[in-house]
Design a protein around this motif. Structure first.
Motif, mmCIF file in Angstrom:
data_model
loop_
_atom_site.group_PDB
_atom_site.id
_atom_site.type_symbol
_atom_site.label_atom_id
_atom_site.label_comp_id
_atom_site.label_asym_id
_atom_site.label_seq_id
_atom_site.Cartn_x
_atom_site.Cartn_y
_atom_site.Cartn_z
ATOM 1 N N GLY A 178 45.222 70.971 20.333
ATOM 2 C CA GLY A 178 46.249 69.964 21.114
ATOM 3 C C GLY A 178 47.727 70.233 20.499
ATOM 4 O O GLY A 178 48.764 69.429 20.954
ATOM 5 N N ALA A 179 47.953 71.252 19.862
ATOM 6 C CA ALA A 179 49.335 71.331 19.452
ATOM 7 C C ALA A 179 50.255 71.866 20.217
ATOM 8 O O ALA A 179 51.559 71.571 20.316
ATOM 9 C CB ALA A 179 49.286 72.742 18.040
ATOM 10 N N ILE A 180 49.665 72.708 21.230
ATOM 11 C CA ILE A 180 50.350 73.099 22.488
ATOM 12 C C ILE A 180 49.634 73.095 23.734
ATOM 13 O O ILE A 180 48.311 72.960 23.247
ATOM 14 C CB ILE A 180 51.146 74.461 22.446
ATOM 15 N N SER A 181 50.114 72.995 24.906
ATOM 16 C CA SER A 181 49.422 72.662 26.139
ATOM 17 C C SER A 181 48.961 74.118 26.654
ATOM 18 O O SER A 181 49.618 75.169 26.156
ATOM 19 C CB SER A 181 50.181 71.985 27.101
ATOM 20 N N GLY A 182 48.201 74.198 27.411
ATOM 21 C CA GLY A 182 47.664 75.457 28.078
ATOM 22 C C GLY A 182 48.880 76.190 28.635
ATOM 23 O O GLY A 182 49.151 77.478 28.628
ATOM 24 N N LYS A 183 49.798 75.366 29.382
ATOM 25 C CA LYS A 183 51.045 76.016 30.068
ATOM 26 C C LYS A 183 51.917 76.697 28.941
ATOM 27 O O LYS A 183 52.390 77.607 29.339
ATOM 28 C CB LYS A 183 51.763 74.844 31.004
ATOM 29 N N MET A 184 52.008 75.747 28.121
ATOM 30 C CA MET A 184 53.139 76.245 26.959
ATOM 31 C C MET A 184 52.711 77.765 26.445
ATOM 32 O O MET A 184 53.344 78.481 26.001
ATOM 33 C CB MET A 184 53.320 75.099 25.840
ATOM 34 N N ALA A 185 51.214 77.503 26.070
ATOM 35 C CA ALA A 185 50.590 78.712 25.336
ATOM 36 C C ALA A 185 50.952 79.941 26.169
ATOM 37 O O ALA A 185 51.105 81.086 25.835
ATOM 38 C CB ALA A 185 49.189 78.578 25.505
ATOM 39 N N LYS A 186 50.993 79.930 27.556
ATOM 40 C CA LYS A 186 51.411 81.218 28.259
ATOM 41 C C LYS A 186 52.665 81.569 28.219
ATOM 42 O O LYS A 186 52.834 82.961 27.771
ATOM 43 C CB LYS A 186 51.253 80.627 30.013
ATOM 44 N N THR A 187 53.750 80.621 27.808
ATOM 45 C CA THR A 187 55.035 81.159 27.568
ATOM 46 C C THR A 187 54.950 81.763 26.122
ATOM 47 O O THR A 187 55.589 82.691 25.498
ATOM 48 C CB THR A 187 55.967 80.036 27.448
ATOM 49 N N VAL A 188 54.130 80.995 25.029
ATOM 50 C CA VAL A 188 54.094 81.673 23.745
ATOM 51 C C VAL A 188 53.553 82.935 23.692
ATOM 52 O O VAL A 188 53.983 83.883 23.183
ATOM 53 C CB VAL A 188 53.294 80.560 23.038
ATOM 54 N N PHE A 189 52.566 83.249 24.709
ATOM 55 C CA PHE A 189 51.871 84.316 24.854
ATOM 56 C C PHE A 189 52.853 85.596 24.867
ATOM 57 O O PHE A 189 52.726 86.453 24.413
ATOM 58 C CB PHE A 189 50.623 84.470 25.472
ATOM 59 N N GLU A 190 53.674 85.153 25.969
ATOM 60 C CA GLU A 190 54.680 86.329 26.474
ATOM 61 C C GLU A 190 55.513 86.577 25.669
ATOM 62 O O GLU A 190 55.857 87.660 25.080
ATOM 63 C CB GLU A 190 55.426 85.654 27.763
ATOM 64 N N ARG A 191 55.798 85.317 24.522
ATOM 65 C CA ARG A 191 57.030 86.064 23.369
ATOM 66 C C ARG A 191 56.088 86.805 22.219
ATOM 67 O O ARG A 191 56.476 87.657 21.720
ATOM 68 C CB ARG A 191 57.104 84.532 22.626
ATOM 69 N N MET A 192 54.674 86.415 22.069
ATOM 70 C CA MET A 192 53.765 87.272 21.126
ATOM 71 C C MET A 192 53.935 88.657 21.561
ATOM 72 O O MET A 192 54.150 89.672 20.863
ATOM 73 C CB MET A 192 52.409 86.465 21.161
ATOM 74 N N PHE A 193 53.663 88.805 22.902
ATOM 75 C CA PHE A 193 53.649 90.335 23.510
ATOM 76 C C PHE A 193 54.905 91.002 23.275
ATOM 77 O O PHE A 193 54.851 92.114 22.983
ATOM 78 C CB PHE A 193 53.334 90.197 24.833
ATOM 79 N N GLU A 194 55.885 90.330 23.441
ATOM 80 C CA GLU A 194 57.117 90.943 23.285
ATOM 81 C C GLU A 194 57.603 91.118 22.083
ATOM 82 O O GLU A 194 58.224 92.203 21.512
ATOM 83 C CB GLU A 194 58.482 90.080 23.947
ATOM 84 N N THR A 195 57.495 90.035 20.922
ATOM 85 C CA THR A 195 58.132 90.216 19.572
ATOM 86 C C THR A 195 57.049 90.542 18.539
ATOM 87 O O THR A 195 57.289 90.999 17.511
ATOM 88 C CB THR A 195 58.611 88.892 19.242
ATOM 89 N N GLY A 196 55.654 90.254 18.832
ATOM 90 C CA GLY A 196 54.574 90.441 17.712
ATOM 91 C C GLY A 196 54.752 89.101 16.870
ATOM 92 O O GLY A 196 53.779 89.380 15.877
#
Lengths: 475, 100
Positions: free
Chosen positions: A380-398
Motif C-alpha cells: 500500500g506504499a504506492i497505488s497501482g496507478k502510481m506504480a505505472k509511472t514508477v515503472f516507467e522511471r525504472m525502465f528509463e533509469t534503472g
C-alpha cells in the motif's frame, strides 16, 4: 469425398558457431561481399575441409532436445549438382547416416497437444548467394554464406493445416533459441523453411503429387503458401485432375508458380565424402553434451504452473524465451506474488521493451527491482496507478522503485490523520454530492473521491479514502 | 551381385546433369567407355564380401575435427584475381535462369 492435407516441413537452421563448417572463416551476417572466404570455402585446388567440432556438438544437442536417437556412427556425403552458388559443384551434406533420427516436437493445437515426428536432423554446409538483376546480363555471386554450418531438420508429414505448420515452426524456433544453437531469424535467413504438401482422400487411394514450396522468408509467408497449396491440391483432387511432382516458388502477390520438375532436379548422385572421416559418437560424448542441456520450455512451463500457480496462458507467455523465463523466476521468487510479476512482464514491461526495441537482456529493470515494485504496491506504499509511472522511471533509469518514490515525492498517503482535513474540505465543498449520496445515489461518491485525489496530487490511498468517506457520510 | 549395365540414355542423362553438351557421335563413344569402365569394376563383384561392413572411407579413423576458431579470411583482390569475370566485389556469371 473427404480430403486430408499432409504437410512435412524441412527446416534449415544456421548454427551459432564462430567459424564456418569446414574452415575457419567468420560467420557474421552482413559483411561486405566475399570478405569471409578462404581457399577451402571457395574450393581452391587442393584445399581440404575439416569439420567444426562445435557444430557437431550443437547438432547432437539439438537431436537430444528433439528427443532423437543419436547415431553412434555418422558420415558426410557429397550432394552433386551444378549451380553458381556452389563452389565445389557439390554440397557436403549427410545422406544415409545422419547424426540424429526419430525424434518429435510437441505442438499446441485447438484439440490439445500433438506430437509431430522428426524424421532426421543432419549437418551440412550452406551455399553462396546469387544476386540477380544487376547491371547487364550478369548475376553476381557472394560466397560469404558458402560453408556456414546448417542443420537440416526434417519432419514427417504429420502436419495437417497451415496453423499447425506455424505452431511447429514457432515451437522449433523457441527450442533452437532456448538451447542456444540458432538465432531463429527468418528474415536474415538463419532459419529457413520448405514445406512439402499434398492432399489425400480419406479412406481412399486418391492423392495429389507432392509439391515442395520455396522462397518463404517469414512465418506469415509459410502460413499463406501452405494455405494456398492446400486449396489448390484439394480442388485438383475433387475435380479428379492429375498433378505433377514439382518444386514451386511462393510469390509476393500471393500465389505459387512452378519452379522445376522434381525428378530431374533431385538426381543428386550422393556418395560418401572421401575427404572426411566418419563421426563416431559414443555414450560418453552424448552424456557430456547432454549435460549442457537446459530445462526445456515445456518442462519450465509445466513447472511455472505447478510452482507459481500461473494459468496455462501466463506460463506460455513467461516461457517465450529462456531469458524471459529466468527473469520471471528471479522476480517471482522475491516478490511473493508471482501472478502480479507475470502481469507486469506481459503488460507494461513487454510494451516498453517492444516500443523501445530493447532486448530483455539489455533492459535496466532487474528482477529484484520488479519484485520490489510489486511489494510496494502490495504494502500500500504506492497505488497501482502510481506504480505505472514508477515503472516507467525504472525502465528509463534503472533506479530502485523505493528511491524513485522518494525522489519524486510519490509515496501514497495512507495516514488517516493526514487525509481527514482533505476529506472534510471535500464534503464542505460539495453539498450537492453529499446530499445525492445520502439519498441513495452511491455513484455521487465518485465526485468526492475525485476532488480528494486532485487535492493530494493522486497520492491518497484510494481504498482508504473510500473507506473514510463512507464512514463519514454514514454518520 | 548387382548386374551392371548402362544405356545410351543413361549417358545422355549424366551428361545433362554435368552440363556437358554432347553430339550423337560423342554419346555413342562415351557409351562404349562407360560400358568398358563398368565391366572393369564388375570384376570387384568376384570378391567375397560376406559379413564385411560397407566402408565409407579407406582410413580407419574417425572424428577428425577442428576447434571452432576463426582464422584470417583470404584477401578479396587475390580471390577475385583468378575469376574470369568480377566487379571488384563479386564473381560475375552469365545471368542465372531458374529453369534449366
Amino acid at each position: 469425398m473427404t480430403t486430408q492435407p499432409l504437410i512435412g516441413l524441412e527446416v534449415h537452421a544456421q548454427l551459432l558457431t564462430a567459424s564456418k563448417m569446414f574452415c575457419g572463416c567468420p560467420t557474421e551476417f552482413g559483411a561486405p561481399p566475399n570478405t569471409q572466404v578462404c581457399p577451402i570455402c571457395t574450393a581452391q585446388p587442393g584445399a581440404l575441409p575439416v569439420p567444426n567440432q562445435r557444430a557437431v556438438e550443437m547438432t547432437i544437442l539439438t537431436g537430444l532436445a528433439l528427443h532423437c536417437d543419436i547415431a553412434p556412427r555418422s558420415v558426410f556425403a557429397r550432394k552433386n549438382y551444378f549451380y553458381p552458388d556452389l563452389t565445389k559443384n557439390y554440397q557436403i551434406s549427410q545422406y544415409e547416416q545422419p547424426l540424429c533420427e526419430n525424434g518429435y516436437v510437441l505442438i499446441d493445437t485447438e484439440s490439445g497437444p500433438k506430437r509431430i515426428r522428426v524424421r532426421r536432423v543432419h549437418l551440412e554446409e550452406d551455399t553462396g548467394k546469387n544476386i540477380h538483376g544487376g547491371a547487364g546480363a550478369a548475376s553476381r555471386i557472394d560466397f560469404n554464406r558458402c560453408g556456414l554450418p546448417l542443420m537440416e531438420i526434417v519432419s514427417e508429414p504429420d502436419l495437417t493445416s497451415a496453423d499447425e505448420c506455424r505452431a511447429y515452426l514457432q515451437k522449433l524456433q523457441l527450442i533452437l533459441r532456448w538451447i542456444g544453437v540458432c538465432n531463429g531469424n527468418m528474415e536474415e535467413g538463419s532459419m529457413r523453411c520448405e514445406p512439402t504438401v499434398n492432399v489425400i482422400e480419406v479412406g481412399g487411394s486418391a492423392k495429389t503429387a507432392l509439391v515442395e514450396i520455396k522462397n518463404l522468408a517469414s512465418f506469415r509467408a509459410v502460413h499463406q503458401a501452405v494455405d494456398y497449396e492446400i486449396l489448390r491440391h484439394t480442388r485438383a483432387l475433387l475435380a479428379g485432375e492429375s498433378t505433377t511432382r514439382e518444386t514451386r516458388r511462393w510469390l509476393a502477390e500471393g500465389r505459387t508458380e512452378t519452379m522445376r520438375s522434381k525428378e530431374e532436379a533431385h538426381d543428386y548422385r550422393y556418395f560418401p565424402e572421401p575427404d572426411l572421416m566418419p563421426l563416431e559418437v559414443d555414450e560418453a560424448m552424448v552424456t557430456r553434451i547432454g549435460a549442457d542441456m537446459p530445462e526445456g520450455p515445456d518442462e519450465v512451463r509445466e513447472r511455472l504452473i505447478e510452482q507459481y500457480e500461473l494459468s496455462s496462458y501466463d506460463a506460455t507467455v513467461m516461457t517465450q524465451s529462456r531469458e524471459f523465463a529466468a527473469f520471471f523466476e528471479a522476480a517471482a521468487g522475491a516478490a511473493e506474488d508471482p501472478k502480479a510479476v507475470a502481469n507486469w512482464m506481459q503488460g507494461d514491461f513487454a510494451r516498453l521493451l517492444n516500443e523501445t526495441g530493447t532486448p530483455l537482456a539489455e533492459s535496466k529493470v532487474s528482477p529484484a527491482g520488479l519484485a520490489d515494485l510489486v511489494r510496494l504496491i502490495a504494502d500500500g506504499a504506492i497505488s497501482g496507478k502510481m506504480a505505472k509511472t514508477v515503472f516507467e522511471r525504472m525502465f528509463e533509469t534503472g533506479k530502485a522503485p523505493a528511491l524513485i518514490v522518494d525522489e519524486e515525492g510519490m509515496s501514497q498517503i495512507s495516514d488517516t490523520s493526514a487525509l481527514e482535513p482533505v476529506i472534510d474540505k471535500a464534503i464542505a465543498d460539495n453539498p450537492e454530492a453529499v446530499e445525492n449520496y445520502r439519498s441513495g445515489k452511491k455513484k455521487a461518491l465518485g465526485a468526492l473521491v475525485g476532488q480528494i485525489m486532485k487535492e493530494t496530487k493522486g497520492q491518497a490511498n484510494p481504498a482508504l479514502v473510500n473507506e473514510l468517506l463512507v464512514q463519514r457520510l454514514g454518520e | 551381385m548387382i548386374p551392371v549395365s548402362v544405356t545410351r540414355d543413361d549417358v545422355a542423362h549424366v551428361a545433362r546433369l554435368a552440363r556437358l553438351a554432347m553430339s550423337e557421335q560423342e554419346l555413342d563413344q562415351m557409351h562404349g567407355y562407360f560400358e568398358a569402365i563398368l565391366e572393369h569394376f564388375a570384376k570387384l563383384a568376384a570378391v567375397d564380401t560376406e559379413g564385411v561392413e560397407p566402408t565409407s572411407h579407406p582410413l580407419a579413423r574417425a572424428n577428425v575435427t577442428r576447434e571452432d576458431c576463426v582464422t584470417e579470411p583470404m584477401d578479396r583482390t587475390k580471390l577475385l584475381a583468378n575469376a574470369p569475370l568480377a566487379d571488384g566485389e563479386c564473381f560475375l556469371v552469365p545471368q542465372i535462369m531458374e529453369d534449366e
